[in-house]
Design a protein around this motif. Structure first.
Motif, PDB file in Angstrom:
ATOM      1  N   GLU A 112      42.928  34.681  35.606  1.00 15.25           N
ATOM      2  CA  GLU A 112      42.648  35.348  34.332  1.00 15.25           C
ATOM      3  C   GLU A 112      41.167  35.691  34.193  1.00 15.25           C
ATOM      4  OE1 GLU A 112      45.627  33.857  30.988  1.00 15.25           O
ATOM      5  OE2 GLU A 112      44.759  32.168  32.111  1.00 15.25           O
ATOM      6  N   SER A 113      40.316  35.067  34.998  1.00 20.89           N
ATOM      7  CA  SER A 113      38.882  35.326  34.906  1.00 20.89           C
ATOM      8  C   SER A 113      38.375  36.218  36.041  1.00 20.89           C
ATOM      9  CB  SER A 113      38.106  34.009  34.895  1.00 20.89           C
ATOM     10  OG  SER A 113      38.288  33.325  36.119  1.00 20.89           O
ATOM     11  N   LEU A 114      39.261  36.642  36.926  1.00 21.44           N
ATOM     12  CA  LEU A 114      38.877  37.537  38.016  1.00 21.44           C
ATOM     13  C   LEU A 114      39.358  38.952  37.732  1.00 21.44           C
ATOM     14  CD1 LEU A 114      39.730  35.476  41.238  1.00 21.44           C
ATOM     15  CD2 LEU A 114      37.478  35.956  40.302  1.00 21.44           C
ATOM     16  N   THR A 115      38.823  39.896  38.491  1.00 22.10           N
ATOM     17  CA  THR A 115      39.304  41.275  38.471  1.00 22.10           C
ATOM     18  C   THR A 115      39.415  41.727  39.920  1.00 22.10           C
ATOM     19  OG1 THR A 115      37.120  42.310  38.464  1.00 22.10           O
ATOM     20  CG2 THR A 115      38.071  41.728  36.299  1.00 22.10           C
ATOM     21  N   GLU A 116      39.927  42.924  40.093  1.00 15.57           N
ATOM     22  CA  GLU A 116      39.998  43.485  41.445  1.00 15.57           C
ATOM     23  C   GLU A 116      38.602  43.726  42.024  1.00 15.57           C
ATOM     24  OE1 GLU A 116      42.732  43.801  43.445  1.00 15.57           O
ATOM     25  OE2 GLU A 116      43.853  42.840  41.825  1.00 15.57           O
ATOM     26  N   ASP A 117      37.557  43.667  41.176  1.00 16.55           N
ATOM     27  CA  ASP A 117      36.182  43.777  41.678  1.00 16.55           C
ATOM     28  C   ASP A 117      35.875  42.684  42.694  1.00 16.55           C
ATOM     29  OD1 ASP A 117      35.664  46.002  40.147  1.00 16.55           O
ATOM     30  OD2 ASP A 117      34.683  44.872  38.525  1.00 16.55           O
ATOM     31  N   ALA A 136      44.901  39.779  39.867  1.00  8.77           N
ATOM     32  CA  ALA A 136      44.360  39.196  38.640  1.00  8.77           C
ATOM     33  C   ALA A 136      45.155  39.705  37.442  1.00  8.77           C
ATOM     34  CB  ALA A 136      42.885  39.573  38.497  1.00  8.77           C
ATOM     35  N   ARG A 138      45.391  39.412  32.781  1.00  5.60           N
ATOM     36  CA  ARG A 138      44.814  38.983  31.503  1.00  5.60           C
ATOM     37  C   ARG A 138      45.852  38.295  30.625  1.00  5.60           C
ATOM     38  NH1 ARG A 138      40.379  39.026  33.370  1.00  5.60           N
ATOM     39  NH2 ARG A 138      39.035  40.810  33.452  1.00  5.60           N
ATOM     40  N   ASP A 143      52.400  38.717  33.173  1.00  3.05           N
ATOM     41  CA  ASP A 143      52.400  38.569  34.626  1.00  3.05           C
ATOM     42  C   ASP A 143      53.660  37.848  35.107  1.00  3.05           C
ATOM     43  OD1 ASP A 143      50.626  39.342  36.882  1.00  3.05           O
ATOM     44  OD2 ASP A 143      50.960  37.233  37.391  1.00  3.05           O
TER      45      ASP A 143
END
Length: 182
Positions: A112-117, A136, A138, A143
């Protein structure tokens, strides 16, 4: 992304100088010294596969009242249904007789604290982009719904009528079932 800020990035060796792996191997020797072959094969007694997050706070066997041999357990970051999860579920169903699938995500998931970045950062660091998606999210409930849908629509899986998804609360230990239609 550790779950315990008080833990060092690299656990210190024990007083005897053993690494964590050395301690785990020693624990296995103690376990093996009392081990008795249960005489079962790889087919789960309850014909169920559990897909869950790899989070160390989830003791799936205790939380679900399972014993050795009851289920197949497939774990990954987030408990998301990826191509490799489908691979494992397909083998579980077609070769080893499972018929039910339980999906378990949890509160406070690191995804929940990551992104595809994260993938782009890895590419910048090592010079190669990972072939896999971070997956990832939110909204943990959404999900779980997406993971249920991936199982229910996959052509390789035979048994799709008993697919249920849950969110495990890491503070209470309770499962909350997710309605796939909401």
């Amino acid at each position: 992304m550790t779950t315990s800020a008080s833990l060092p990035a690299h656990p210190a060796p024990s007083e005897s100088g053993d690494s964590v792996t050395d301690r785990l191997v020693a624990a296995n020797r103690r376990y093996a010294s009392e081990f008795t072959d249960p005489g079962m094969d790889a087919r789960p007694v309850l014909h169920v596969a559990v897909v869950a997050c790899m989070d160390a706070r989830l003791d799936l066997h205790k939380a679900l009242g399972l014993e050795l041999g009851d289920c197949h357990t497939i774990r990954n970051a987030g408990g998301v249904v990826t191509d490799d999860t489908i691979r494992s579920l397909t083998i579980s169903q077609r070769a080893l007789g499972t018929r039910s699938v339980i999906l378990i995500h949890h509160t406070g998931c690191g995804l929940e604290s990551l992104t595809e970045d994260f993938r782009h950062e890895l590419e910048d660091e090592v010079g190669q982009r990972p072939a896999w998606a971070v997956e990832a999210f939110r909204d943990v409930d959404q999900d779980v719904r997406q993971s249920m849908q991936r199982v229910r629509t996959n052509p390789f899986l035979l048994h799709k009528d008993d697919v249920r998804g849950f969110v495990f609360d890491v503070h209470t230990g309770l499962l909350r079932e997710i309605d796939p239609a909401t």
